[in-house]
Design a protein around this motif. Structure first.
Motif, mmCIF file in Angstrom:
data_model
loop_
_atom_site.group_PDB
_atom_site.id
_atom_site.type_symbol
_atom_site.label_atom_id
_atom_site.label_comp_id
_atom_site.label_asym_id
_atom_site.label_seq_id
_atom_site.Cartn_x
_atom_site.Cartn_y
_atom_site.Cartn_z
ATOM 1 N N VAL A 1 0.834 -1.206 0.000
ATOM 2 C CA VAL A 1 0.000 0.000 0.000
ATOM 3 C C VAL A 1 0.864 1.250 0.000
ATOM 4 O O VAL A 1 2.036 1.226 0.372
ATOM 5 C CB VAL A 1 -0.946 0.034 1.222
ATOM 6 N N MET A 2 0.250 2.351 -0.419
ATOM 7 C CA MET A 2 0.873 3.671 -0.382
ATOM 8 C C MET A 2 0.267 4.429 0.794
ATOM 9 O O MET A 2 -0.960 4.443 0.964
ATOM 10 C CB MET A 2 0.583 4.397 -1.696
ATOM 11 N N LEU B 1 -3.247 8.085 8.711
ATOM 12 C CA LEU B 1 -2.658 8.055 7.377
ATOM 13 C C LEU B 1 -3.700 7.609 6.360
ATOM 14 O O LEU B 1 -4.550 6.765 6.651
ATOM 15 C CB LEU B 1 -1.476 7.087 7.328
ATOM 16 N N LEU B 2 -3.625 8.166 5.154
ATOM 17 C CA LEU B 2 -4.451 7.701 4.055
ATOM 18 C C LEU B 2 -3.760 6.529 3.367
ATOM 19 O O LEU B 2 -2.525 6.485 3.283
ATOM 20 C CB LEU B 2 -4.684 8.822 3.043
ATOM 21 N N VAL B 3 -4.555 5.591 2.861
ATOM 22 C CA VAL B 3 -4.031 4.363 2.277
ATOM 23 C C VAL B 3 -4.454 4.261 0.818
ATOM 24 O O VAL B 3 -5.652 4.247 0.507
ATOM 25 C CB VAL B 3 -4.545 3.119 3.037
ATOM 26 N N GLY B 4 -3.473 4.177 -0.083
ATOM 27 C CA GLY B 4 -3.728 3.922 -1.490
ATOM 28 C C GLY B 4 -3.447 2.473 -1.808
ATOM 29 O O GLY B 4 -2.398 1.947 -1.439
ATOM 30 N N ASP C 1 -1.165 -3.987 -11.084
ATOM 31 C CA ASP C 1 -0.449 -3.240 -12.115
ATOM 32 C C ASP C 1 -1.138 -1.927 -12.472
ATOM 33 O O ASP C 1 -0.609 -1.153 -13.265
ATOM 34 C CB ASP C 1 -0.302 -4.096 -13.381
ATOM 35 N N GLU C 2 -2.299 -1.685 -11.907
ATOM 36 C CA GLU C 2 -3.021 -0.453 -12.165
ATOM 37 C C GLU C 2 -2.625 0.615 -11.145
ATOM 38 O O GLU C 2 -2.146 0.294 -10.054
ATOM 39 C CB GLU C 2 -4.528 -0.694 -12.107
ATOM 40 N N PRO C 3 -2.793 1.905 -11.464
ATOM 41 C CA PRO C 3 -2.510 2.958 -10.488
ATOM 42 C C PRO C 3 -3.300 2.743 -9.190
ATOM 43 O O PRO C 3 -4.429 2.266 -9.219
ATOM 44 C CB PRO C 3 -2.971 4.240 -11.204
ATOM 45 N N ALA C 4 -2.668 3.072 -8.086
ATOM 46 C CA ALA C 4 -3.326 2.922 -6.795
ATOM 47 C C ALA C 4 -4.460 3.936 -6.648
ATOM 48 O O ALA C 4 -4.468 4.981 -7.305
ATOM 49 C CB ALA C 4 -2.306 3.100 -5.671
ATOM 50 N N GLN C 5 -5.403 3.608 -5.786
ATOM 51 C CA GLN C 5 -6.511 4.501 -5.468
ATOM 52 C C GLN C 5 -6.616 4.624 -3.952
ATOM 53 O O GLN C 5 -6.491 3.635 -3.233
ATOM 54 C CB GLN C 5 -7.835 3.951 -6.020
#
Length: 270
Positions: free
Chosen positions: A36-37, A69-72, A78-82
């Protein structure tokens, strides 16, 4: 004919043996989906990874960016995180630069900034990693890491004025060396524990840990902190910094130093 059959069979047996020992290409898909981001509400970012259905392991210095914290996440890998969630601090190791976060709320980014919901989180549906034992790893073993290196604030937008996060990056390398995790009396460690850290994020005095640091031959950078380091399909380290004077190397907290502590946290957290 028998000699020809043997000539074909032997290489196949060797290949099967190597694959059984992890000699084949690693499966990045599950590793990417578990990674995760993490964004601090006041700025800053890092990476982390699921260690249970709703618990995320990351660095203390990432957890210290903000009490929440926000979690992406990237459900495809393989797709951009959301951005989908927000977290709360569950526990931090009193000596190592690691912390456990729990997914506590759903979240999105709206036109006015982060929007954190009070609705139940529900089933997250992302895979958790398996924590391996780094004490069994030797120099030259193949490793890889998944994370979000780079710099991106939660207000960063694309040409259409919409927030667009990157996809998870997988980086391969090998174990280059081992080092000693320094005691908290080391003044350099202060940079990992900011003075305005949330309650509970502290570093107590303690002795050095032999083989507590694993040096790997893949680059690190801002945003990669908290990334998992895999040997085959098990995590044997957590990225915490780039290696000094080594452009293509990273320093990782070896899993043998925290795996027992983490297992207790996961087992006792409702």
């Amino acid at each position: 004919m028998a000699l020809l059959a043997a000539a074909v069979l032997v290489p196949l047996l060797i290949l099967a043996y190597l694959l059984s020992r992890g000699g084949g290409d690693p499966d990045f898909t599950a590793a990417k989906r578990s990674t995760v981001m993490l964004f601090g509400l006041e700025g800053g970012q890092g990476s982390g990874f699921f260690v249970s259905d709703d618990l995320i392991l990351t660095n203390q210095h990432v957890a210290a960016l903000s009490p929440q914290l926000l979690v992406g996440v990237s459900r495809d890998g393989d797709e951009p995180a959301q951005i989908e969630y927000a977290t709360e601090l569950v526990a931090n190791h009193p000596f190592l630069d690691i912390a456990v976060l729990r997914v506590s709320n759903r979240a999105t980014i709206g036109s006015t900034g982060p929007q954190i919901s009070t609705e139940p989180v529900g089933d997250i549906g992302l895979p958790a990693v398996t924590i391996g034992d780094s004490s069994g790893v030797v120099i030259g073993d193949q490793v890889f890491s998944t994370g979000f290196p780079g710099r991106l604030g939660i207000t960063s937008t694309d040409d259409m004025g919409e927030l667009r996060l990157p996809a998870v990056v997988a980086t391969r390398g090998e174990v280059a060396n081992f080092g000693i995790w320094p005691g908290c009396s080391n003044p350099d460690l202060d940079t990992f524990i900011p003075a305005d850290s949330p309650p509970g994020v502290k570093c107590s005095q303690g002795g050095d840990i032999d083989r507590g640091v694993l040096l790997s031959t893949f680059s690190s950078g801002q945003g990669a902190s908290g990334s998992p380091v895999f040997n085959d399909d098990q995590v044997i380290g957590v990225v915490y910094a780039g290696a000094p004077d080594e452009a293509n190397a990273s320093l990782n907290i070896a899993s043998s130093t925290f795996r027992t502590w983490l297992a207790e946290i996961v087992a006792t957290t409702p």
